[in-house]
Design a protein around this motif. Structure first.
Motif, PDB file in Angstrom:
ATOM      1  N   ASN A 174       0.815  -1.200   0.000  1.00 32.33           N
ATOM      2  CA  ASN A 174       0.000   0.000   0.000  1.00 32.33           C
ATOM      3  C   ASN A 174       0.849   1.249   0.000  1.00 32.33           C
ATOM      4  O   ASN A 174       0.524   2.223  -0.681  1.00 32.33           O
ATOM      5  CB  ASN A 174      -0.886   0.021   1.240  1.00 32.33           C
ATOM      6  N   MET A 175       1.965   1.226   0.776  1.00 24.55           N
ATOM      7  CA  MET A 175       2.790   2.428   0.835  1.00 24.55           C
ATOM      8  C   MET A 175       3.457   2.684  -0.497  1.00 24.55           C
ATOM      9  O   MET A 175       3.578   3.833  -0.928  1.00 24.55           O
ATOM     10  CB  MET A 175       3.816   2.317   1.953  1.00 24.55           C
ATOM     11  N   VAL A 176       3.878   1.602  -1.178  1.00 29.20           N
ATOM     12  CA  VAL A 176       4.480   1.804  -2.497  1.00 29.20           C
ATOM     13  C   VAL A 176       3.453   2.410  -3.450  1.00 29.20           C
ATOM     14  O   VAL A 176       3.735   3.372  -4.183  1.00 29.20           O
ATOM     15  CB  VAL A 176       5.040   0.480  -3.046  1.00 29.20           C
ATOM     16  N   SER A 177       2.210   1.881  -3.399  1.00 31.72           N
ATOM     17  CA  SER A 177       1.204   2.413  -4.319  1.00 31.72           C
ATOM     18  C   SER A 177       0.836   3.853  -3.958  1.00 31.72           C
ATOM     19  O   SER A 177       0.589   4.678  -4.833  1.00 31.72           O
ATOM     20  CB  SER A 177      -0.030   1.524  -4.316  1.00 31.72           C
ATOM     21  N   ILE A 178       0.830   4.145  -2.645  1.00 33.42           N
ATOM     22  CA  ILE A 178       0.503   5.504  -2.213  1.00 33.42           C
ATOM     23  C   ILE A 178       1.588   6.479  -2.664  1.00 33.42           C
ATOM     24  O   ILE A 178       1.305   7.604  -3.093  1.00 33.42           O
ATOM     25  CB  ILE A 178       0.366   5.519  -0.671  1.00 33.42           C
ATOM     26  N   ILE A 179       2.868   6.025  -2.604  1.00 36.88           N
ATOM     27  CA  ILE A 179       3.966   6.884  -3.052  1.00 36.88           C
ATOM     28  C   ILE A 179       3.832   7.160  -4.549  1.00 36.88           C
ATOM     29  O   ILE A 179       4.016   8.287  -5.018  1.00 36.88           O
ATOM     30  CB  ILE A 179       5.321   6.229  -2.704  1.00 36.88           C
ATOM     31  N   LEU A 180       3.433   6.117  -5.280  1.00 39.00           N
ATOM     32  CA  LEU A 180       3.210   6.284  -6.719  1.00 39.00           C
ATOM     33  C   LEU A 180       2.103   7.316  -6.967  1.00 39.00           C
ATOM     34  O   LEU A 180       2.205   8.172  -7.845  1.00 39.00           O
ATOM     35  CB  LEU A 180       2.812   4.931  -7.302  1.00 39.00           C
ATOM     36  N   LYS A 231      -5.509  -1.050  -5.578  1.00 41.92           N
ATOM     37  CA  LYS A 231      -6.553  -1.022  -4.539  1.00 41.92           C
ATOM     38  C   LYS A 231      -7.657  -2.011  -4.876  1.00 41.92           C
ATOM     39  O   LYS A 231      -8.241  -2.628  -4.000  1.00 41.92           O
ATOM     40  CB  LYS A 231      -7.172   0.376  -4.442  1.00 41.92           C
ATOM     41  N   ALA A 232      -7.990  -2.122  -6.185  1.00 42.23           N
ATOM     42  CA  ALA A 232      -9.107  -2.960  -6.589  1.00 42.23           C
ATOM     43  C   ALA A 232      -8.672  -4.399  -6.859  1.00 42.23           C
ATOM     44  O   ALA A 232      -9.499  -5.214  -7.215  1.00 42.23           O
ATOM     45  CB  ALA A 232      -9.769  -2.383  -7.831  1.00 42.23           C
ATOM     46  N   ALA A 233      -7.372  -4.709  -6.698  1.00 44.37           N
ATOM     47  CA  ALA A 233      -6.846  -6.053  -6.976  1.00 44.37           C
ATOM     48  C   ALA A 233      -7.046  -6.445  -8.431  1.00 44.37           C
ATOM     49  O   ALA A 233      -7.578  -7.495  -8.751  1.00 44.37           O
ATOM     50  CB  ALA A 233      -7.465  -7.099  -6.051  1.00 44.37           C
ATOM     51  N   PRO A 236      -2.279  -8.044 -12.422  1.00 46.91           N
ATOM     52  CA  PRO A 236      -0.913  -8.317 -11.938  1.00 46.91           C
ATOM     53  C   PRO A 236      -0.724  -7.848 -10.499  1.00 46.91           C
ATOM     54  O   PRO A 236       0.278  -8.136  -9.882  1.00 46.91           O
ATOM     55  CB  PRO A 236      -0.027  -7.509 -12.888  1.00 46.91           C
ATOM     56  N   LEU A 237      -1.696  -7.134  -9.953  1.00 45.75           N
ATOM     57  CA  LEU A 237      -1.555  -6.576  -8.611  1.00 45.75           C
ATOM     58  C   LEU A 237      -2.538  -7.219  -7.636  1.00 45.75           C
ATOM     59  O   LEU A 237      -2.870  -6.643  -6.617  1.00 45.75           O
ATOM     60  CB  LEU A 237      -1.810  -5.064  -8.663  1.00 45.75           C
ATOM     61  N   HIS A 238      -3.017  -8.427  -7.947  1.00 47.41           N
ATOM     62  CA  HIS A 238      -4.068  -9.008  -7.115  1.00 47.41           C
ATOM     63  C   HIS A 238      -3.533  -9.946  -6.050  1.00 47.41           C
ATOM     64  O   HIS A 238      -4.277 -10.369  -5.187  1.00 47.41           O
ATOM     65  CB  HIS A 238      -5.014  -9.817  -8.003  1.00 47.41           C
ATOM     66  N   PHE A 239      -2.227 -10.277  -6.107  1.00 47.60           N
ATOM     67  CA  PHE A 239      -1.700 -11.394  -5.322  1.00 47.60           C
ATOM     68  C   PHE A 239      -1.813 -11.207  -3.813  1.00 47.60           C
ATOM     69  O   PHE A 239      -1.902 -12.164  -3.072  1.00 47.60           O
ATOM     70  CB  PHE A 239      -0.232 -11.598  -5.694  1.00 47.60           C
TER      71      PHE A 239
END
Lengths: 512, 139
Positions: A174-180, A231-233, A236-239
């Motif tokens: 989550n923090m990586v995605s938030i930084i993005l 956020k929505a899974a 490639p980001l659902h794992f």
């Protein structure tokens, strides 16, 4: 109607205030339960009145601090208001359920404050009109849900070490995605010089008209797709989802799978359809492709699972693919279908997860192979579970039937034959794994004869039955009378495709 | 010249942070997250740092005071400061990005504190800080 004007800020501020107040009454869990159920019932009534008001009188804009478009605005349009109604309904039911489900230790310490903060974060995301403010509420949501995953309930057979591992994954990713997201927001601000979403939309539309749209706007749009897709899974980001969601206790699991993953879909609907019109032509095919892969991967992973909570978590991955398929197709009818699907899935899935928590408590194990014949010892749960499974699989007379019908109809109308064909095949997968699960849990022989007496003592309490029955009523209601939801969703879809009323409502304000 | 240096610096910080979060040690991952969030903060500040811009701080010996700008409130006459006369051009650095950075710093403080406590609890439960050994949820 003057008092109605302050409802958007109350919907965000009230749970935040109660997050602080409930810390003061830590050890009085009887008072806490009554107080919090009262607060969440109040929030639900207020959100309903907000939706009615927006439906009758148009978009409501609340200026926090009266700074006009230079400050933070709360904007309640139909999309935001209906998402708030949905999240208030589910959090009210999860709260009623949790008062009897959660451990005494959890109720006496952090459960109520964190749950209130989570509700505040959700309402804030759905109501804010400022993209940086959205980031702040994302962080509120993430941190409070991290704290909630660690708590334990009575049907929760996850060890503390596993919960901590799950939270570590959730928090780091989550923090990586938030930084993005922050990088994307900073680049957007450097380009157009404003953070108000309506203002950004106007400026980017102007740049596109004059032909001077910088190329990195498309890159920003893609970065935000990654953030919201995470956020929505999306595929490639659902794992992370299958590790994180099953580790949470049942009410929190229902909130996470019911509402929190819908935040990503809301983000795409709000930000991309409002701001990045110009980039959608290249994002839509990607979204359709990835959502099809999501449907396939989620459904096939669910077929091979014997852990009940994990199976349903993979089912969530698969179902969110259907919602994003509607979002990706992008016609007015497809967006209607996506909204109908989103609402139906949120309600049915959270009901299914609440029923699952009780089923696991009843069974004393997580493994489907060790369960069997519960229809005698827990007839109520078997009916609720069956209604939930029917809605997710898309059988009449539940809401899920209309969700799938409208979605496939929209896809065929827009001539997306191959994607709809793939989605149909995996809808059959959904039918298969859900009914196999239902049959092996509730039908068949009782597996452990010596424990048959123990089953009789582990039955749902009144509060749990009430919340499950109310949610089941909503699911059936959406199935036999879907007209209001479809009309509301089609109006939302029209507003999404023509954001001019939203922009006008936000920007035509007097600046102090 | 400064902007190029700043951009290279930010890019380097992003590179270091990305490298660190791919390490196996949990504490190194936490440090990587911190470095990444600092790089982002620098990026936000640089979004508002124009060449030749002045700081948006009003001082008593401000050269602007000779150009008819009113800096003090005079409620009796209905003047709410600051009032800038028409035609005066003021090249200030954008103050909003600094407010945004402040918010981002506070949020990253909270998440970093939570993350470090979480690392400690995981060390207590699993007896290791190696991420590749903490994989009980697999499957």
């Amino acid at each position: 109607m003057d008092s109605m004007q302050h409802v958007p800020i109350i919907l965000v501020a009230l749970p935040m205030v109660f997050a602080a107040i409930t810390i003061l009454f830590r050890s009085k869990s009887g008072l806490q339960k009554a107080l919090n159920i009262g607060v969440f019932a109040g929030l639900f009534v207020m959100s309903l009145s907000l939706l009615l008001d927006v439906w009758n009188n148009g978009i409501i804009v609340y200026e926090v601090g009266e700074w006009g478009k230079y400050g933070i605005l709360l904007v309640a349009d139909l999309l935001g208001a209906s998402m708030v109604v949905l999240s208030s309904l589910i959090s009210l039911m999860a709260m009623i359920y949790a008062t009897d489900y959660m451990d005494r230790r959890a109720l006496d310490t952090t459960f109520f404050p964190l749950f209130n903060l989570m509700a505040a974060g959700l309402n804030g995301i759905f109501l804010t009109g400022d993209i940086f403010n959205m980031f702040v509420f994302f962080e509120v949501l993430v941190l409070s849900s991290c704290g909630l995953i660690v708590l334990t309930g009575r049907g929760d057979h996850t060890k503390m070490a596993d919960k901590l591992e799950a939270i570590f994954k959730y928090l780091i990713l989550n923090m990586v995605s938030i930084i993005l997201m922050l990088v994307a927001i900073a680049s957007l601000y450097a380009t157009v010089g404003t953070l108000n979403m309506a203002d950004i939309a106007v400026k980017i539309a102007y740049l596109a008209e004059t032909g001077t749209l910088p190329w990195h706007i498309h890159v920003i749009a893609m970065m935000l797709i990654v953030v919201f897709g995470y956020k929505a899974a999306l595929f490639p980001l659902h794992f992370w989802l299958a590790d994180v969601h099953p580790s949470a206790p049942a009410p929190i699991h229902a909130m996470l799978s019911g509402m929190v993953i819908k935040v990503g879909v809301y983000g795409i609907l709000r930000v991309h359809y409002l701001i990045f019109h110009e980039s959608m032509f290249m994002l839509q095919p990607v979204l359709i492709l990835l959502s099809l892969v999501t449907i396939a991967v989620g459904a096939t992973s669910a077929v091979g699972q014997y852990d009940l909570k994990r199976l349903l978590a993979y089912s969530s991955v698969s179902q969110i693919g259907y919602v994003l398929l509607g979002v990706g197709m992008g016609t007015a009818y497809a967006l209607t279908a996506a909204m109908v699907y989103l609402v139906n899935h949120a309600i049915a899935k959270s009901m299914l997860f609440l029923a699952t928590g009780e089923t696991l408590y009843h069974a004393g194990t997580k493994d489907i192979r060790k369960m069997g014949g519960f229809v005698q010892s827990a007839p109520f749960l078997s009916v609720i579970f069956l209604i939930g499974a029917m809605s997710i699989a898309g059988l009449p007379p539940t809401g899920g039937f209309f969700a799938k019908l409208v979605l496939f109809d929209a896809g065929l109308g827009a001539e997306y034959y191959i994607p709809i064909g793939i989605a149909l095949v995996f809808a059959i997968f959904t039918l298969f794994y859900l009914f196999r699960t239902w049959l092996s849990i509730f039908w068949g022989e009782v597996k452990e004869h010596d424990k048959e007496d123990a089953y009789k003592t582990r039955n749902p309490t009144i509060a749990i039955k009430i919340s499950l029955a109310l949610l089941a009523c909503v699911v059936i209601f959406l199935g036999v009378y879907p007209e209001p939801l479809i009309v509301l969703s089609s109006t939302i879809a029209e507003q999404l495709l023509d954001p001019q009323p939203y922009i006008a409502a936000v920007l035509e304000r007097s600046v102090r | 010249m400064n902007n190029t240096l700043l951009s290279v610096c930010i890019a380097l910080l992003f590179a270091i942070g990305t490298f660190m979060i791919l390490r196996r040690d949990m504490i190194k991952v936490a440090i990587g997250i911190t470095v990444l969030s600092h790089a982002t903060n620098l990026l936000i500040v640089s979004a508002g740092a124009f060449l030749g811009g002045r700081t948006p701080i009003i001082t008593s010996e401000d050269p602007g005071s000779s150009s008819g700008i009113i800096f003090t409130d005079d409620l009796a006459n209905g003047i709410l400061a600051p009032i800038i006369p028409k035609g005066t051009e003021m090249v200030f650095v954008d103050p909003l990005v600094q407010a945004l950075t402040l918010t981002a710093i506070v949020i990253s403080l909270a998440t970093t504190a939570f993350l470090l406590i979480l690392c400690y609890r995981i060390y207590q439960e699993h007896g290791t800080t190696d991420v590749s050994e903490i994989r009980r949820l697999k499957g």
